[in-house]
Design a protein around this motif. Structure first.
Motif, PDB file in Angstrom:
ATOM      1  N   ILE A  35      15.775  -1.230  33.243  1.00 30.28           N
ATOM      2  CA  ILE A  35      15.937  -2.667  33.449  1.00 30.28           C
ATOM      3  C   ILE A  35      17.092  -2.853  34.421  1.00 30.28           C
ATOM      4  CG2 ILE A  35      16.602  -4.853  32.355  1.00 30.28           C
ATOM      5  CD1 ILE A  35      15.273  -3.829  29.787  1.00 30.28           C
TER       6      ILE A  35
ATOM      7  N   ASP B 164      18.621  -9.193  38.670  1.00 34.13           N
ATOM      8  CA  ASP B 164      17.430  -9.344  39.491  1.00 34.13           C
ATOM      9  C   ASP B 164      17.402 -10.767  40.033  1.00 34.13           C
ATOM     10  OD1 ASP B 164      16.233 -11.040  37.611  1.00 34.13           O
ATOM     11  OD2 ASP B 164      14.612  -9.677  37.091  1.00 34.13           O
TER      12      ASP B 164
ATOM     13  N   ASN C 291      16.851 -13.431  36.928  1.00 36.55           N
ATOM     14  CA  ASN C 291      17.595 -13.383  35.674  1.00 36.55           C
ATOM     15  C   ASN C 291      19.052 -13.020  35.895  1.00 36.55           C
ATOM     16  OD1 ASN C 291      15.308 -13.746  33.783  1.00 36.55           O
ATOM     17  ND2 ASN C 291      14.624 -11.820  34.678  1.00 36.55           N
TER      18      ASN C 291
ATOM     19  N   GLN D  10      19.328 -10.129  31.361  1.00 37.60           N
ATOM     20  CA  GLN D  10      18.843  -8.752  31.446  1.00 37.60           C
ATOM     21  C   GLN D  10      19.340  -7.929  30.252  1.00 37.60           C
ATOM     22  OE1 GLN D  10      16.345  -9.239  33.450  1.00 37.60           O
ATOM     23  NE2 GLN D  10      16.712  -7.456  34.774  1.00 37.60           N
TER      24      GLN D  10
END
Length: 192
Positions: free
Chosen positions: A164, A168, A171, A176
């Motif tokens: 993960i 990003d 988010n 996250q």
């Protein structure tokens, strides 16, 4: 600044475990295992470790009923598996968190469970996740060789292990991290 420590007894010898505690000046151990017994590591059975800690003037408290990963409350289960989010909303869990916080004002507390790696243990994925809501609380994980990993570093390592991205486009880091905690809780939660 308030702080708490975590430690996994793993398959350590009692001497190594005591060394880890003394290296970090731990004065109280909060046992957060639902079932504080082990065939493979009987030196950490509840009565045995309590006696050893007492001899070393380290206080022991059992909080497995409040903060353990297994719940007698069937409302905390879905398809036979504990849902950490539900467990964390129970009154008994809140009482356990308050007992920990109260203990931190008088003692240097280490939450103890069995898993050596904090990112595969409920002490991080369930308990520390909720403790970390207090931005002033510092959470330290004592690793098996004695080094310390701060909770933020554990979260980063957890995200890496689950592939993960820390950030990003859509988010925030907090979102996250929440995604990582949710995924890991599904992977490690107790199943009936």
């Amino acid at each position: 600044m308030p702080e708490i420590w975590t430690i996994g007894h793993s398959n350590h010898t009692v001497d190594h475990f005591l060394h880890l505690l003394s290296t970090h000046s731990i004065t109280a151990v909060a046992d957060v295992r639902s079932t504080p017994y082990s065939i493979a590591a009987s030196q950490f059975n509840r009565e045995a470790i309590k006696d050893v800690l007492h001899e070393k003037r380290i206080h022991y408290v059992y909080l497995g009923e409040e903060l353990g990963p297994r719940s007698p409350d069937l409302a905390c289960y879905e398809n036979g598996k504990v849902v950490y989010g539900r467990l964390a909303t129970t009154e008994v869990f809140a009482q356990g968190i308050e007992r920990l916080k109260k203990g931190m004002t008088r003692y240097r507390v280490a939450m103890m469970c069995a898993e050596k790696d904090p990112i595969v243990c409920h002490r991080t994925i369930l308990i520390c996740r909720h403790l970390s809501a207090d931005a002033e609380l510092r959470i330290h994980h004592i690793l098996e060789e004695g080094s310390v990993e701060e909770n933020e570093a554990s979260e980063k390592r957890l995200m890496q292990s689950l592939k993960i991205d820390e950030y990003d486009l859509f988010n925030t880091r907090d979102e996250q991290v929440a995604k990582a905690y949710a995924l890991q809780s599904q992977r490690i939660a107790y199943a009936l």
